[in-house]
Design a protein around this motif. Structure first.
Motif, short mmCIF file in Angstrom:
data_model
loop_
_atom_site.label_atom_id
_atom_site.label_comp_id
_atom_site.label_asym_id
_atom_site.label_seq_id
_atom_site.Cartn_x
_atom_site.Cartn_y
_atom_site.Cartn_z
N ALA A 397 0.83 -1.21 0.00
CA ALA A 397 0.00 0.00 0.00
C ALA A 397 0.87 1.26 0.00
O ALA A 397 1.98 1.27 0.52
CB ALA A 397 -0.92 0.00 1.22
N LYS A 398 0.33 2.34 -0.57
CA LYS A 398 1.05 3.62 -0.60
C LYS A 398 1.11 4.24 0.79
O LYS A 398 0.16 4.14 1.58
CB LYS A 398 0.35 4.60 -1.56
CG LYS A 398 0.55 4.29 -3.03
CD LYS A 398 -0.15 5.33 -3.90
CE LYS A 398 0.64 6.62 -3.97
NZ LYS A 398 1.86 6.50 -4.80
N LYS A 399 2.23 4.90 1.07
CA LYS A 399 2.32 5.66 2.31
C LYS A 399 1.24 6.74 2.33
O LYS A 399 0.90 7.32 1.29
CB LYS A 399 3.70 6.30 2.43
CG LYS A 399 4.83 5.30 2.62
CD LYS A 399 6.19 5.99 2.62
CE LYS A 399 7.32 4.98 2.76
NZ LYS A 399 8.66 5.62 2.67
N HIS A 400 0.71 7.01 3.51
CA HIS A 400 -0.33 8.02 3.64
C HIS A 400 0.21 9.37 3.20
O HIS A 400 1.35 9.75 3.53
CB HIS A 400 -0.82 8.09 5.08
CG HIS A 400 -2.15 8.76 5.21
ND1 HIS A 400 -2.29 10.13 5.15
CD2 HIS A 400 -3.39 8.26 5.39
CE1 HIS A 400 -3.57 10.44 5.30
NE2 HIS A 400 -4.27 9.31 5.45
N ARG A 401 -0.59 10.11 2.48
CA ARG A 401 -0.12 11.38 1.91
C ARG A 401 0.11 12.46 2.95
O ARG A 401 0.81 13.45 2.67
CB ARG A 401 -1.09 11.85 0.83
CG ARG A 401 -2.47 12.22 1.32
CD ARG A 401 -3.47 12.30 0.18
NE ARG A 401 -3.91 10.96 -0.24
CZ ARG A 401 -4.74 10.74 -1.26
NH1 ARG A 401 -5.21 11.75 -1.97
NH2 ARG A 401 -5.10 9.50 -1.56
N SER A 402 -0.46 12.30 4.17
CA SER A 402 -0.29 13.37 5.16
C SER A 402 0.01 12.87 6.57
O SER A 402 0.24 13.68 7.46
CB SER A 402 -1.56 14.24 5.21
OG SER A 402 -2.68 13.47 5.60
N LYS A 403 0.04 11.54 6.78
CA LYS A 403 0.30 11.01 8.13
C LYS A 403 1.54 10.12 8.10
O LYS A 403 1.66 9.24 7.26
CB LYS A 403 -0.91 10.18 8.61
CG LYS A 403 -2.20 10.96 8.75
CD LYS A 403 -3.33 10.04 9.20
CE LYS A 403 -4.66 10.79 9.26
NZ LYS A 403 -5.77 9.87 9.64
N GLU A 404 2.42 10.35 9.05
CA GLU A 404 3.66 9.59 9.13
C GLU A 404 3.41 8.19 9.70
O GLU A 404 2.60 8.02 10.62
CB GLU A 404 4.67 10.30 10.03
CG GLU A 404 5.32 11.51 9.39
CD GLU A 404 6.23 11.16 8.22
OE1 GLU A 404 6.87 10.08 8.27
OE2 GLU A 404 6.29 11.94 7.25
N GLY A 405 4.11 7.20 9.14
CA GLY A 405 4.11 5.86 9.73
C GLY A 405 2.95 4.98 9.35
O GLY A 405 2.88 3.82 9.80
N VAL A 406 2.03 5.48 8.55
CA VAL A 406 0.88 4.68 8.15
C VAL A 406 0.71 4.69 6.64
O VAL A 406 1.33 5.50 5.93
CB VAL A 406 -0.43 5.17 8.83
CG1 VAL A 406 -0.35 5.03 10.33
CG2 VAL A 406 -0.76 6.60 8.42
N VAL A 407 -0.13 3.78 6.16
CA VAL A 407 -0.41 3.69 4.73
C VAL A 407 -1.90 3.93 4.49
O VAL A 407 -2.72 3.87 5.41
CB VAL A 407 -0.03 2.31 4.16
CG1 VAL A 407 1.47 2.08 4.26
CG2 VAL A 407 -0.80 1.19 4.86
N GLU A 408 -2.23 4.17 3.23
CA GLU A 408 -3.63 4.39 2.85
C GLU A 408 -4.28 3.03 2.59
O GLU A 408 -4.28 2.50 1.48
CB GLU A 408 -3.71 5.31 1.63
CG GLU A 408 -3.22 6.71 1.94
CD GLU A 408 -3.61 7.73 0.89
OE1 GLU A 408 -4.15 7.33 -0.17
OE2 GLU A 408 -3.39 8.93 1.11
N ARG A 409 -4.80 2.49 3.65
CA ARG A 409 -5.41 1.16 3.61
C ARG A 409 -6.66 1.16 4.48
O ARG A 409 -6.71 1.86 5.51
CB ARG A 409 -4.43 0.11 4.15
CG ARG A 409 -5.02 -1.29 4.32
CD ARG A 409 -4.01 -2.23 4.96
NE ARG A 409 -4.58 -3.55 5.19
CZ ARG A 409 -3.97 -4.55 5.83
NH1 ARG A 409 -2.74 -4.36 6.31
NH2 ARG A 409 -4.55 -5.71 6.00
#
Length: 503
Positions: A397-409
């Protein structure tokens, strides 16, 4: 045999073989080639009008017999239900003598006219009778009696769950109500397919035998190809091949397929299961959440004509929008631990506190997953999207566009069960390689479910994959929910079972 001694199963089987021999001696065809059928129990009961002539030809299995000398009644079961038939020796002659050698479970064909008995039961008056298949095994027919208090008591019922799963063919005969679950399953799958087809997404097929397994965190089944002299794996997911097709230029592809994971079996896991996977270019996980809501509403309305379901006393409403819940915040609310900031020792301590067996857990990702499963998952009763997973849990999954340490899932949960999983798909080949390399390290640390490096998939990404939203839906778990079944084995015709112990 003494009158008060009940015949054993072997006695009954022996008697049926003797009847078979006797029928053959009489020249009766015991295993027919065909029979012309023009009606069924449901149509007859719905269309018959007293005083009209209705001639029918039906076929089915004998489920009850009441013999009265030169006349008999029997109940015939076809794929739509049961109907009574009436047979009279003076009218069908030798066929009546053959009927004396027929049993519950035998399959017969009947031609005759419809009438209503004195007790008001719509029945078929037999003019011609044909044995279609002699049953050599006795059916476990449930009997019903009324006790002195007027309560109905059922005994000799085919209720042993394990035996029902092993002998589904018998289960379907004697518990015909379970057929409705599997009819609903078929309709659910058709409704999902119709929804996606209406969006002009293309249904495709990808390999089941794969040189590398990937697309999920799971252990594979391994097999050997003799000609190529190489190991192959039964797929654990369709993801990496479907994304290759997005690279190739398709504007949305999906597959409804069997996947295989070499894992334990419980009420929500079977080693062979059915998945729907969908990939749509130029979209992200926010868009996919809306598609899931709309698709599930479509299925509920189309198959069940409602958005509200009673599941074990809980009223579940699939009306959009679903609740959104951050995974990190949900775990912290339940445990007091921020899994992005704490050490692995703090994760271990928290896991112990909540009764999680930690001996076989070796990685941060696994501790986080187990904490979520133990503390948050059981309380997700209404349809909920759990969003924004830790990076180490989601290597595709892609890294979250605005939050560190998480992905867009996100994962969709209903009644404490995960029913779907979706990403904004990772399309950066450099990042993807690093994620795969991190997975290899996790595997070296003891995580048997970690991904391998798929060089060809990375090469595909290097040709360029557009921004893509991906979705996986567990068909079996969805059917469990919508038909209110307690176990995945109740929605799979032939679930995997332990080897049968020979007595």
């Amino acid at each position: 045999m003494e009158n008060n001694v009940q015949p054993t199963v072997n006695d009954l089987i022996k008697r049926r073989h003797e009847e078979l021999d006797e029928l053959n001696k009489k020249g009766v065809e015991t295993f027919a080639y065909s029979f012309d059928v023009n009606s069924n129990s449901e149509i007859i009961k719905n269309t018959f009008i007293d005083g009209t002539e209705l001639n029918v030809s039906i076929a089915g299995r004998i489920m009850a017999i009441r013999r009265m000398g030169k006349a008999s009644f029997a109940h015939l079961q076809d794929d739509k239900g049961r109907i009574q038939i009436y047979l009279k020796k003076d009218e069908i002659g030798d066929s009546y003598d053959a009927f004396k050698l027929m049993d519950i479970g035998d399959i017969i064909g009947v031609e005759g006219f419809v009438f209503r008995t004195k007790t008001g039961e719509i029945s078929v008056h037999t003019r011609q009778l044909k044995l279609l298949s002699k049953s050599l095994q006795p059916l476990p027919i449930a009997k019903e009696v009324t006790d002195e208090q007027g309560n109905k008591v059922i005994f000799d019922q085919f209720a042993d769950k394990e035996l029902r799963y092993r002998r589904r063919y018998v289960d379907l005969i004697v518990n015909p109500e379970i057929k409705d679950v599997f009819i609903k399953r078929s309709k659910i799958i058709s409704s999902l397919r119709n929804y996606l087809d209406s969006k002009s997404y293309l249904e495709v097929e990808t390999p089941i035998l794969q040189p590398l397994y990937g697309g999920a965190a799971a252990r594979p089944f391994v097999t050997h190809h003799n000609t190529l002299d190489t190991e192959l794996y039964l797929r654990i997911a369709d993801e990496l091949y479907l994304k290759r097709l997005i690279v190739g230029g398709f504007n949305g592809v999906y597959e409804i397929s069997k996947d295989f994971r070499n894992e334990g079996m419980d009420k929500s896991h079977n080693p062979e299961f059915t998945m729907l996977e969908l990939y749509v270019p130029y979209k992200d996980y926010n868009w996919m959440m809306e598609l899931v809501e709309n698709m599930f509403e479509h299925v509920c309305k189309n198959v069940f004509n409602t958005l509200t379901f009673n599941i074990d006393g809980n009223e579940i409403n699939f009306k959009a929008p679903w609740k959104r819940l951050s995974m990190i915040e949900a775990i912290e609310q339940k445990t007091g631990v921020n899994v992005l900031k704490c050490s692995i020792d703090e994760l271990k301590s928290s896991a112990k506190k909540f009764g999680i067996e930690i001996a076989s857990i070796h990685t941060r990702a696994k501790f986080i997953d187990e904490l979520f499963s133990a503390t948050v998952e059981p309380e997700l009763i209404q349809p909920t999207f759990v969003i924004d997973y830790p990076l180490e849990l989601s290597p595709l999954a892609k890294k979250h566009r605005s939050k560190e340490g998480v992905v867009e899932r996100f994962e969709g949960y209903v009644f404490g069960r995960e029913i779907c999983n979706a990403f904004s798909e990772l399309n950066d080949p450099i990042d993807q390689r690093k994620r795969f390399e991190d997975q290899v390290k996790m595997k070296e640390e003891g995580d048997e479910e970690a991904h391998q490096i798929d060089e060809d998939f990375i090469r595909a990404l290097e040709f360029g994959m557009p921004p893509t939203a991906g979705l996986g839906v567990g068909i079996d778990r969805l059917v469990m929910l919508l038909t209110n079944q307690p176990s995945i084995r109740d929605v799979i015709f032939f679930p995997q079972m332990k080897p049968e112990v020979k007595s």
